[in-house]
Scaffold this motif. Sequence first.
Motif, PDB file in Angstrom:
ATOM      1  N   TYR A 132       0.840  -1.195   0.000  1.00 13.66           N
ATOM      2  CA  TYR A 132       0.000   0.000   0.000  1.00 13.66           C
ATOM      3  C   TYR A 132       0.878   1.249   0.000  1.00 13.66           C
ATOM      4  N   GLU A 185      -3.517   1.025   9.636  1.00 13.62           N
ATOM      5  CA  GLU A 185      -4.779   1.111   8.906  1.00 13.62           C
ATOM      6  C   GLU A 185      -4.502   1.462   7.461  1.00 13.62           C
ATOM      7  N   GLU A 239      -6.584   1.783   3.457  1.00 13.67           N
ATOM      8  CA  GLU A 239      -7.882   1.932   2.820  1.00 13.67           C
ATOM      9  C   GLU A 239      -7.744   1.543   1.366  1.00 13.67           C
ATOM     10  N   LYS A 240      -8.682   0.713   0.906  1.00 18.16           N
ATOM     11  CA  LYS A 240      -8.685   0.298  -0.491  1.00 18.16           C
ATOM     12  C   LYS A 240     -10.130   0.107  -0.920  1.00 18.16           C
ATOM     13  N   ASP A 286     -12.765   1.985  -0.751  1.00 23.57           N
ATOM     14  CA  ASP A 286     -13.701   2.378   0.305  1.00 23.57           C
ATOM     15  C   ASP A 286     -13.815   1.357   1.436  1.00 23.57           C
ATOM     16  N   CYS A 287     -12.856   0.473   1.544  1.00 25.71           N
ATOM     17  CA  CYS A 287     -12.844  -0.523   2.607  1.00 25.71           C
ATOM     18  C   CYS A 287     -11.633  -0.249   3.508  1.00 25.71           C
ATOM     19  N   HIS A 288     -11.864  -0.152   4.801  1.00 24.12           N
ATOM     20  CA  HIS A 288     -10.786   0.074   5.762  1.00 24.12           C
ATOM     21  C   HIS A 288     -10.287  -1.269   6.279  1.00 24.12           C
TER      22      HIS A 288
END
Length: 184
Positions: free
Chosen positions: A81, A92, A94-95, A97-99
């Motif tokens: 990421y 954390e 984010e991809k 809209d998913c955390h």
Amino acid sequence: MKIERKNFNKGIKLHLLCDKADWIRPFKKHIYFKDGYAYASEGHIIIKAYLPEISSFNEDEIKIMDGKFLHADNYKLLIGYDTVRVTDAGFEVEKNDCHILIRFEDNIVPMPYKEDWEKLPSESKCNIPIDSSLLDRLSKAMNAPRIIIYFRSSYLGPCKVKFMKGACEYEKTIGLIMPLYIGE
């Protein structure tokens, strides 16, 4: 719009220095963060990587990581990421809209290392055999095509390794490598 990377630097593959098959010594499956450094070891080699040299994390984020463990497989996932956020629980991301939370692990006893890194030699004194595959793994883990090895002269203890990328040397990041034992 180009997003600035907020993670470990591209090419830094500390997970390559972990031994994910060693269930007796769980610290060898993890990267350990302590006092601004990331430690990784599989028993024959160890790296002490200075976090400001190998990542874009700020001082506060590095403090949150202090004393925490991250499994090698999770580190490998994490470096894929561009932007991560450090929390008390882990990293954390984010991809789509998913955390996703990549958790630190608890209840791991740190590797039994000595803080005598500064006592290691800074110049070579003798010739000692080294397993070249271990050197290759260190080089790949730090994305450093050149390394410098400092041998001890008084006994066959661990050798200090410094890493070079281009003309630049990582100043505070070092590795240790155990020499080969040539018995008679």
